[in-house]
Enzyme design. Sequence first.
Site, mmCIF file in Angstrom:
data_model
loop_
_atom_site.group_PDB
_atom_site.id
_atom_site.type_symbol
_atom_site.label_atom_id
_atom_site.label_comp_id
_atom_site.label_asym_id
_atom_site.label_seq_id
_atom_site.Cartn_x
_atom_site.Cartn_y
_atom_site.Cartn_z
ATOM 1 N N HIS A 122 0.806 -1.215 0.000
ATOM 2 C CA HIS A 122 0.000 0.000 0.000
ATOM 3 C C HIS A 122 0.837 1.263 0.000
ATOM 4 O O HIS A 122 0.400 2.323 -0.469
ATOM 5 C CB HIS A 122 -0.940 0.004 1.213
ATOM 6 N N ASP A 364 -11.470 -6.295 -18.630
ATOM 7 C CA ASP A 364 -11.828 -7.229 -19.702
ATOM 8 C C ASP A 364 -10.546 -7.774 -20.324
ATOM 9 O O ASP A 364 -9.732 -7.012 -20.845
ATOM 10 C CB ASP A 364 -12.679 -6.495 -20.740
#
Length: 416
Positions: A122, A364
């Site tokens: 992070h 996608d």
Amino acid sequence: LVAPTYHVTVLFAFSPPNPTTRALLDALSAMLPHFPLLTARLERRGARRRPFFVTGRGGAGALVVEAEVSSELADHLPLAPSPELARLHPPVNTDAPTPHVLLVQINRFACGGLVVASSAHHQAADGFSMSTFFHAWTDAIRRNGAPLLDRPVPYGPGALSPRRPPRCEFEHRGKEFLPHDGVTSRQGQGADTGAVRIDPSEVANVLLHCPSEFVAELKRRAQGKYTTFETVSAHVWKKITAVRGLDAGVRTSVNVSVNGRARLGTAAVPNGFFGNLIITASSGATARELTTGTLADAAALVRAGIRAVDRRYFQSFVDFGALHCDGDGDEDEPVEPVNVDEPGVLSPDVDSDSWLHLELHRLDMGLGGRLAGILPAKVPEDGVVVVMPSLRKGGGVEVFVALWEKHAKELTSIAY
């Protein structure tokens, strides 16, 4: 320096048909040079073990694990929090001499379905940055490994521009930072803070599905003034406070991660900046005020906290870093972050994060496979909330909640 020191793990499930593993790896190899922080070597330097990312030839690369699963992906959908999911993502060894910044596990199911798990540190990248990376990777997969980018993205604190001369218009000591001796003192007072500790395994993770109709009803109850995130966060904050059974006068806060890119603008942040540019916005009330007040009252608190962390506040924070924490040693202060996530510590607060605008639901890889699930991996911190777009027919949102298991069970019964 104020970002959490752990890896954030996210699982993406794609129904078949999908590209070959070779195609995924070729596209990943093509994209990683454009994101130097993800292949950096993470070191802790200095007496206070500050993060230091070594890029280029000194980097560690990304760790990729390939796995096969004998069952059908459909047997595990919709994705829901479960201890079994730990087998689908690579274990993060933060105690390693040079832990990887990015770890990926590609799980191929018997049907050809995929679960791709990503674990990213992070302090190197926030959710917006990782969303940029995921979209770049899937774009490259669809283009047979050809990246859309032609140069590395600007990254790291050095890419941010302080004012000349830098100046702090807000007090960041005590808000984001404490003196190092203050942290030591705070840790030594653990018995006096009233913090209750449990085994991290007792923190349950649950997923609440909020259909579009339910979200619309919440917005109506909140007078139609507030965003989906503000409304849902306020609703969950009220419900969590109720199941915790806090004393009436106990103060509870909702802490929201605010993205500084839009706040600061291109004058201070280069286009495509990759890194961590998040500051926490906090709003508070007593348990009595929150539970007896209206949903609109709670949503107004959430909004007020978010709006207070505006462009001036972010620029002041960047300037504070340039003046006191840039690592050159001239004016550096021995400071540590105020908020330190501790697994297994019960909290009166809620930490709410929005993934609604990360566009992760549009990922996608081509060939007709459908993104069938997005889920954070196991979170052992009490009070963590993530609001995500739902992939179910009819839309709505999914709310991931990490909560002490006795509270989590009650939450699922009153959440609606």
